[in-house]
Design an enzyme around this catalytic site. Structure first.
Site, PDB file in Angstrom:
ATOM      1  CD1 TRP A   1      -2.593   1.368   2.480  1.00 29.79           C
ATOM      2  CD2 TRP A   1      -2.869   1.903   0.350  1.00 29.79           C
ATOM      3  NE1 TRP A   1      -3.516   2.498   2.464  1.00 29.79           N
ATOM      4  CE2 TRP A   1      -3.291   2.777   0.977  1.00 29.79           C
ATOM      5  CE3 TRP A   1      -2.562   1.906  -1.106  1.00 29.79           C
ATOM      6  CZ2 TRP A   1      -4.248   3.580   0.165  1.00 29.79           C
ATOM      7  CZ3 TRP A   1      -3.081   2.847  -1.764  1.00 29.79           C
ATOM      8  CH2 TRP A   1      -4.065   3.642  -1.172  1.00 29.79           C
TER       9      TRP A   1
ATOM     10  CE  LYS B   1     -10.872  -2.613   6.452  1.00 30.22           C
ATOM     11  NZ  LYS B   1      -9.780  -3.123   5.317  1.00 30.22           N
TER      12      LYS B   1
ATOM     13  N   GLY C   1     -10.165   3.934   3.854  1.00 27.16           N
ATOM     14  CA  GLY C   1     -11.283   3.951   2.629  1.00 27.16           C
ATOM     15  C   GLY C   1     -10.957   2.458   2.003  1.00 27.16           C
TER      16      GLY C   1
ATOM     17  CB  SER D   1      -7.672   1.936  -1.196  1.00 25.91           C
ATOM     18  OG  SER D   1      -7.394   1.744   0.318  1.00 25.91           O
TER      19      SER D   1
ATOM     20  NE  ARG E   1      10.415  -1.745   9.795  1.00 25.27           N
ATOM     21  CZ  ARG E   1      10.344  -0.887  10.815  1.00 25.27           C
ATOM     22  NH1 ARG E   1      11.554  -0.694  11.812  1.00 25.27           N
ATOM     23  NH2 ARG E   1       9.315  -0.158  11.148  1.00 25.27           N
TER      24      ARG E   1
ATOM     25  CG  ASP F   1     -11.940  -0.218   3.936  1.00 22.24           C
ATOM     26  OD1 ASP F   1     -11.665  -0.747   3.160  1.00 22.24           O
ATOM     27  OD2 ASP F   1     -11.191   0.447   4.930  1.00 22.24           O
TER      28      ASP F   1
END
Length: 331
Positions: free
Chosen positions: A11, A189, A134, A136, A30, A242
């Site tokens: 993401w 969700k 949201g 995605s 990282r 979502d």
């Protein structure tokens, strides 16, 4: 605008690629070896293979460089998992943070804290901060397909800054000051997506799926209001939007957990196949505890937790849900 995205998972990488078309963006990870390989290949072969980076996208494994890149009036976007938020916030503590936004969703294990509570605990509440959430999927964002997200923050200035930075041809941004509501919607969700996967895996049909998603939204709303969110938030992108995507999309990791459980697989096996724990698994125990503490009726969430942690079979759990007495729909 100078933007640094902290976390080079799928993401974070997808959002960095999208924003790099219009802004000066640095993607931080990282793992120095992973970032060096990504720099050489101009692709995140580990977390988002098959998508070439825009030429202007900068990469770094030096946290100080990423913070310096954002500058005093830029934007820091945290794209780690929820489990990674606390350790990263501890690393950020010595720095002057301009504006902070996070993408992670869930309740922290052990503490049951939401992301904003973790951030405020470590960094204080003087920093303009908020959640971007949201429906995605990273792969679709990386492909440039359209989506819509909500930025939630107490700071109107931060909301305006995020709209200016992120809103564009492929990503629409809507703003709200209901940070609690947006975070609760994004967390719960995932549990309901596991439940939907179980329903689908047992072959119970589209009628059952629709009923579960609808009643699941009622559960999210009840808990969200009890924790201080506004009911109308859960009809928006971070709630209903979502929820629909995560419960029905084939790319949903949490739905895959439910499908695996319905097939008789052990949770440990499913986690190995996924390569990591889906957030709904981490979140289910916390939400069950919070629901009990606040006296909130959440039968679907409790059913998922019973399958995950109490050894109940998915089929028996569904039978138990269906045997519940009738009640008023709006309650």
């Amino acid at each position: 605008m100078n933007i640094s995205i902290l976390g080079a998972g799928a993401w974070g990488t997808a959002l960095a690629m999208s924003l790099a078309e219009r802004h000066a963006v640095m993607l931080w990870g990282r793992d120095a070896a992973v970032m060096q390989a990504a720099q050489q290949a101009r692709e995140n072969a580990v977390y988002l293979p098959g998508f070439r980076f825009p030429d202007k996208l900068l990469l770094s494994s030096e946290l100080g460089a990423a913070i310096t890149h954002a500058g005093s009036d830029g934007l820091l976007i945290v794209a780690t998992s929820l489990a990674g938020l606390r350790p990263l916030a501890m690393q950020l503590k010595p720095y002057a943070i301009p504006n902070l936004v996070w993408l992670c969703k869930g309740f922290e294990e052990q503490t049951n804290l939401l992301p904003h509570q973790i951030v405020h605990e470590i960094l204080g509440d003087a920093i303009p901060a908020g959640a971007l959430s949201g429906p995605s999927f990273a792969q679709e964002v990386a492909r440039g397909l359209p989506c819509a997200l909500a930025i939630a923050s107490d700071s109107e200035a931060l909301r305006e800054r995020v709209v200016h930075a992120v809103h564009g041809p492929a990503i629409r941004i809507y703003s709200t000051d209901d940070l609690i509501g947006v975070e609760v919607g994004g967390a719960v969700k995932n549990i309901l997506a596991i439940a939907t996967g179980i329903i689908d895996g047992l072959g119970l049909g589209l009628n059952a799926r629709a009923a579960l998603i609808t009643r699941g939204l009622s559960e999210i709303t009840r808990l969200g209001v009890a924790l201080g969110g506004r009911a109308e938030t859960f009809n928006g992108l971070a709630g209903m939007g979502d929820l629909i995507l995560t419960c029905t999309g084939d790319l949903s990791r949490n739905r895959k957990v439910g499908l695996g459980l319905a097939q008789g697989k052990k949770l440990e096996q499913i986690v190995v196949e996924l390569g990591h724990v889906a957030e709904g698994v981490r979140c289910a125990q916390a939400v069950r505890q919070l629901a009990n503490q606040h006296g909130v009726d959440m039968p679907i969430t409790n059913a998922v937790a019973a399958v995950l942690f109490d050894g109940e079979s998915p089929r028996d759990t569904v039978k138990r849900l269906l045997s519940r007495e009738s009640r008023d729909e709006i309650a």
